[in-house]
Write a protein that holds these residues in place. Structure first.
Motif, PDB file in Angstrom:
ATOM      1  N   UNK A   6       0.835  -1.202   0.000  1.00 25.63           N
ATOM      2  CA  UNK A   6       0.000   0.000   0.000  1.00 25.63           C
ATOM      3  C   UNK A   6       0.864   1.243   0.000  1.00 25.63           C
ATOM      4  N   UNK A   7       0.749   2.049  -1.054  1.00 19.75           N
ATOM      5  CA  UNK A   7       1.448   3.335  -1.118  1.00 19.75           C
ATOM      6  C   UNK A   7       0.529   4.435  -0.584  1.00 19.75           C
ATOM      7  N   UNK A  68       0.149  -7.546  -5.449  1.00 19.71           N
ATOM      8  CA  UNK A  68      -0.750  -6.460  -5.808  1.00 19.71           C
ATOM      9  C   UNK A  68      -0.293  -5.155  -5.158  1.00 19.71           C
ATOM     10  N   UNK A  69      -0.572  -4.069  -5.862  1.00 14.38           N
ATOM     11  CA  UNK A  69      -0.103  -2.759  -5.420  1.00 14.38           C
ATOM     12  C   UNK A  69      -1.256  -1.766  -5.406  1.00 14.38           C
ATOM     13  N   UNK A  70      -1.416  -1.059  -4.270  1.00 15.02           N
ATOM     14  CA  UNK A  70      -2.336   0.078  -4.215  1.00 15.02           C
ATOM     15  C   UNK A  70      -1.489   1.322  -4.434  1.00 15.02           C
ATOM     16  N   UNK A  71      -1.691   1.964  -5.573  1.00 17.21           N
ATOM     17  CA  UNK A  71      -0.830   3.062  -6.010  1.00 17.21           C
ATOM     18  C   UNK A  71      -1.481   4.418  -5.781  1.00 17.21           C
ATOM     19  N   UNK A  72      -0.735   5.299  -5.097  1.00 18.84           N
ATOM     20  CA  UNK A  72      -1.167   6.674  -4.870  1.00 18.84           C
ATOM     21  C   UNK A  72      -0.039   7.597  -5.338  1.00 18.84           C
ATOM     22  N   UNK A  73      -0.381   8.585  -6.149  1.00 12.58           N
ATOM     23  CA  UNK A  73       0.635   9.533  -6.612  1.00 12.58           C
ATOM     24  C   UNK A  73       0.894  10.588  -5.541  1.00 12.58           C
ATOM     25  N   UNK A  74       2.151  10.748  -5.091  1.00  8.66           N
ATOM     26  CA  UNK A  74       2.452  11.849  -4.176  1.00  8.66           C
ATOM     27  C   UNK A  74       2.145  13.186  -4.857  1.00  8.66           C
ATOM     28  N   UNK A  75       1.414  14.086  -4.210  1.00 11.24           N
ATOM     29  CA  UNK A  75       1.009  15.345  -4.848  1.00 11.24           C
ATOM     30  C   UNK A  75       2.170  16.175  -5.400  1.00 11.24           C
ATOM     31  N   UNK A  82       9.711  10.749 -15.342  1.00 12.78           N
ATOM     32  CA  UNK A  82      10.946  10.807 -14.551  1.00 12.78           C
ATOM     33  C   UNK A  82      10.753  10.326 -13.118  1.00 12.78           C
ATOM     34  N   UNK A  83       9.604  10.646 -12.510  1.00 17.65           N
ATOM     35  CA  UNK A  83       9.447  10.442 -11.069  1.00 17.65           C
ATOM     36  C   UNK A  83       8.537   9.276 -10.670  1.00 17.65           C
ATOM     37  N   UNK A  84       7.701   8.790 -11.587  1.00 11.68           N
ATOM     38  CA  UNK A  84       6.786   7.700 -11.262  1.00 11.68           C
ATOM     39  C   UNK A  84       7.085   6.443 -12.079  1.00 11.68           C
ATOM     40  N   UNK A  85       7.364   6.623 -13.367  1.00  7.76           N
ATOM     41  CA  UNK A  85       7.571   5.490 -14.273  1.00  7.76           C
ATOM     42  C   UNK A  85       8.662   4.517 -13.816  1.00  7.76           C
TER      43      UNK A  85
END
Length: 285
Positions: A6-7, A68-75, A82-85
């Motif tokens: 969990x992110x 499994x991954x729960x993905x949340x983008x840091x605001x 560059x930062x998520x991929x």
């Protein structure tokens, strides 16, 4: 045993997802930047692993045996390539089979928002995914706007007379857990809203009724920007907030779907229920 990472684990949605997952037969782990301080927030019964989108050295260990991954983008992260991929590349390499991504309402038709770019990248990677496209979080009213409501009796935000189909993060988390536990949601996208669309004038009236003190809605854009700046918020963050509320002002946040009700087999929580449950945040101690 199924292992779920969990992110955004110390955030509103992430914490609720963790809490709900603990009642299921799975191995749950929280991805956090600082495991020591996270334990103070999440409690000692939550397994924490160090993870930082901006530090590739943390990727391999975080994804070990994760299914499994729960993905949340840091605001703060907006440069997706560059930062998520790189983290998503590492997840695929590690064998993650399913990603549930906390997206936003309308991401499928707005290629400029980071959430849309993340959705597209996940699809290109070929990892099975579920996209949760959520409307405006009710809980923003007891976080970002808490002090305005509590100390000045003012709901200050530039949304005009537009309506918003608010959703409670407790409903979002409940949907997230169902889509993580049940494989039938892979390859699906759900638009999660509440069951009613309200103007902020109406929201202020409900606040007044529940709290027993007058709460007034102020839609002034100039005052909103000045207040946010004086509170120390960065101009980039303020501009994003203005864009979000402009969407509401233009009537683009009023969409209501049945997805939340169908996934939870019950009606979504209402804004009145939310204010009643969280009223201690706005009442003086």
């Amino acid at each position: 045993m199924l292992k779920i990472l969990v992110m955004g684990a110390t955030g509103n949605v992430g914490r609720e997802v963790l809490r709900l997952l603990l009642s299921h037969n799975c191995n749950v782990c929280a991805a956090v930047r600082n495991p020591d301080t996270a334990k103070d927030i999440l409690g000692s019964n939550i397994e924490c692993v160090r993870f930082d989108f901006t530090n590739p050295d943390t990727f391999a260990n975080a994804f070990v045996r994760v299914n499994k991954l729960f993905l949340v983008r840091p605001p703060a992260l907006a440069n997706i390539r560059k930062e998520i991929a790189p983290a998503l590349d590492a997840a695929k390499l590690a064998g993650v089979k399913h990603i549930v991504f906390l997206s936003i309402l309308g991401a499928e038709s707005n290629p400029f928002v980071p959430h849309s770019q993340i959705e597209n990248y996940i699809q290109k990677l070929g990892i099975k995914a579920t996209f949760l496209r959520c409307s405006f979080f009710m809980q923003n009213l007891n976080t970002t706007h808490r002090e305005d409501i509590k100390t000045r009796g003012e709901l200050l935000l530039p949304a005009g007379n537009g309506k918003t189909s608010f959703i409670d993060i407790r409903d979002i988390a409940a949907v997230a857990v169902r889509t993580l536990i049940e494989d039938r949601h892979q390859g699906k996208a759900y638009t999660l809203t509440g069951s009613e669309a309200l103007t902020y004038y109406e929201v202020a009236d409900i606040f007044t009724s529940v709290l027993g003190k007058p709460i007034r809605y102020n839609p002034s854009l100039l005052k909103f920007i000045r207040k946010m700046r004086s509170s120390g918020f960065a101009i980039d963050f303020i501009l994003v907030m203005v864009a979000i509320y402009t969407t509401a002002r233009l009537g683009l946040a009023s969409k209501i779907t049945s997805d939340t009700e169908q996934l939870l087999d019950r009606l979504p929580l209402t804004i009145r229920q939310y204010i009643e449950d969280y009223q201690q945040f706005w009442l003086s101690s």
